[in-house]
Design a protein around this motif. Structure first.
Motif, PDB file in Angstrom:
ATOM      1  N   GLY A 183       5.267   9.667  -3.550  1.00  0.00           N
ATOM      2  CA  GLY A 183       3.855   9.492  -3.250  1.00  0.00           C
ATOM      3  C   GLY A 183       3.504   8.107  -2.746  1.00  0.00           C
ATOM      4  N   PRO A 184       2.298   8.003  -2.175  1.00  0.00           N
ATOM      5  CA  PRO A 184       1.862   6.755  -1.546  1.00  0.00           C
ATOM      6  C   PRO A 184       1.842   5.540  -2.467  1.00  0.00           C
ATOM      7  CG  PRO A 184       0.438   8.568  -0.902  1.00  0.00           C
ATOM      8  CD  PRO A 184       1.352   9.092  -1.972  1.00  0.00           C
ATOM      9  N   ASP A 185       1.474   5.724  -3.743  1.00  0.00           N
ATOM     10  CA  ASP A 185       1.448   4.580  -4.660  1.00  0.00           C
ATOM     11  C   ASP A 185       2.852   4.012  -4.850  1.00  0.00           C
ATOM     12  OD1 ASP A 185       0.282   2.741  -6.634  1.00  0.00           O
ATOM     13  OD2 ASP A 185       1.472   3.931  -8.059  1.00  0.00           O
ATOM     14  N   LEU A 186       3.813   4.902  -5.083  1.00  0.00           N
ATOM     15  CA  LEU A 186       5.193   4.440  -5.258  1.00  0.00           C
ATOM     16  C   LEU A 186       5.758   3.885  -3.951  1.00  0.00           C
ATOM     17  CD1 LEU A 186       6.689   7.145  -7.618  1.00  0.00           C
ATOM     18  CD2 LEU A 186       6.033   4.806  -8.168  1.00  0.00           C
ATOM     19  N   GLN A 187       5.357   4.467  -2.832  1.00  0.00           N
ATOM     20  CA  GLN A 187       5.804   3.962  -1.537  1.00  0.00           C
ATOM     21  C   GLN A 187       5.349   2.511  -1.351  1.00  0.00           C
ATOM     22  OE1 GLN A 187       3.641   5.118   2.049  1.00  0.00           O
ATOM     23  NE2 GLN A 187       5.593   5.806   2.923  1.00  0.00           N
ATOM     24  N   ASP A 188       4.095   2.260  -1.638  1.00  0.00           N
ATOM     25  CA  ASP A 188       3.554   0.905  -1.495  1.00  0.00           C
ATOM     26  C   ASP A 188       4.243  -0.061  -2.455  1.00  0.00           C
ATOM     27  OD1 ASP A 188       1.481  -0.914  -0.351  1.00  0.00           O
ATOM     28  OD2 ASP A 188       0.887  -1.008  -2.472  1.00  0.00           O
ATOM     29  N   ARG A 189       4.397   0.352  -3.712  1.00  0.00           N
ATOM     30  CA  ARG A 189       5.057  -0.510  -4.705  1.00  0.00           C
ATOM     31  C   ARG A 189       6.505  -0.791  -4.320  1.00  0.00           C
ATOM     32  NH1 ARG A 189       4.638   2.356 -10.057  1.00  0.00           N
ATOM     33  NH2 ARG A 189       5.942   0.618 -10.714  1.00  0.00           N
TER      34      ARG A 189
ATOM     35  N   ARG B  46       6.622  -3.237  -1.355  1.00  0.00           N
ATOM     36  CA  ARG B  46       6.318  -4.598  -1.809  1.00  0.00           C
ATOM     37  C   ARG B  46       7.484  -5.188  -2.606  1.00  0.00           C
ATOM     38  NH1 ARG B  46       0.949  -5.838  -1.026  1.00  0.00           N
ATOM     39  NH2 ARG B  46      -0.351  -4.044  -0.552  1.00  0.00           N
TER      40      ARG B  46
ATOM     41  N   GLY C 202       3.448   9.143   2.937  1.00  0.00           N
ATOM     42  CA  GLY C 202       3.529   8.407   1.679  1.00  0.00           C
ATOM     43  C   GLY C 202       4.784   8.642   0.871  1.00  0.00           C
TER      44      GLY C 202
END
Length: 165
Positions: A26-32, A35, A64
């Motif tokens: 998912g997008p949250d894990l992708q962003d984390r 980073r 994502g």
């Protein structure tokens, strides 16, 4: 994540380009994960930056679920030396912070073609990645040549972002 400057895949000092997919849920894990990857490289660069390392770029998929890591090195040998010395520590920290990242594998590339569509300008907002595997490599070489020839005939206005299943 910020919009990165695209890497110059035709840069003459890049002896190898490494592309790796990181699959996340998912997008949250992708962003984390993105980073964390870029943060690890920043931290590593503060301590030790191999002269043969040229660039790391990280791209997030529109759905994502995928990070595409593109690293350029002067040579395979320099990259392999780095892997032996630093990879497990670096990836271990990322995996402790973001468990569940799946990495299907790293692929080493050599430049075969560069294609700029007729009438293209310097702005790009879509990256298309095509991948083919064959044994021996001659069918893959023919596929790359045919694909590059086809892209060379495209017009930029015909390109549009879309999800592929």
């Amino acid at each position: 994540m910020t919009t990165p400057q695209l890497p110059d895949l035709a840069r003459p000092d890049a002896g190898t380009t490494l592309i790796s997919e990181w699959l996340v849920d998912g997008p949250d894990l992708q962003d984390r994960a993105g980073r964390a990857l870029l943060g690890e490289w920043d931290e590593l660069s503060a301590r030790f930056r191999p002269r043969a390392f040229l660039r790391l770029s990280c791209f997030a998929s529109a759905d994502g679920r995928v990070l595409l890591s593109v690293a350029q090195w002067a040579s395979d040998e320099a990259h392999l030396a780095f892997i032996r010395e630093h990879r497990s520590e670096m990836v271990g920290r990322i995996d402790r912070e973001i468990p569940g990242i799946r990495r299907p594998g790293l692929v080493r590339y050599r430049l075969a073609h560069t294609v700029v569509a007729d009438g293209a300008d310097s702005t790009t907002d879509v990256i298309v990645v095509a991948h083919a595997e064959t044994e021996p490599t001659s069918p893959a070489t023919r596929w790359a040549e045919a694909t590059a020839g086809g892209y060379g005939r495209l017009r930029p206005r015909a390109w549009a972002p879309r999800m592929c299943s």
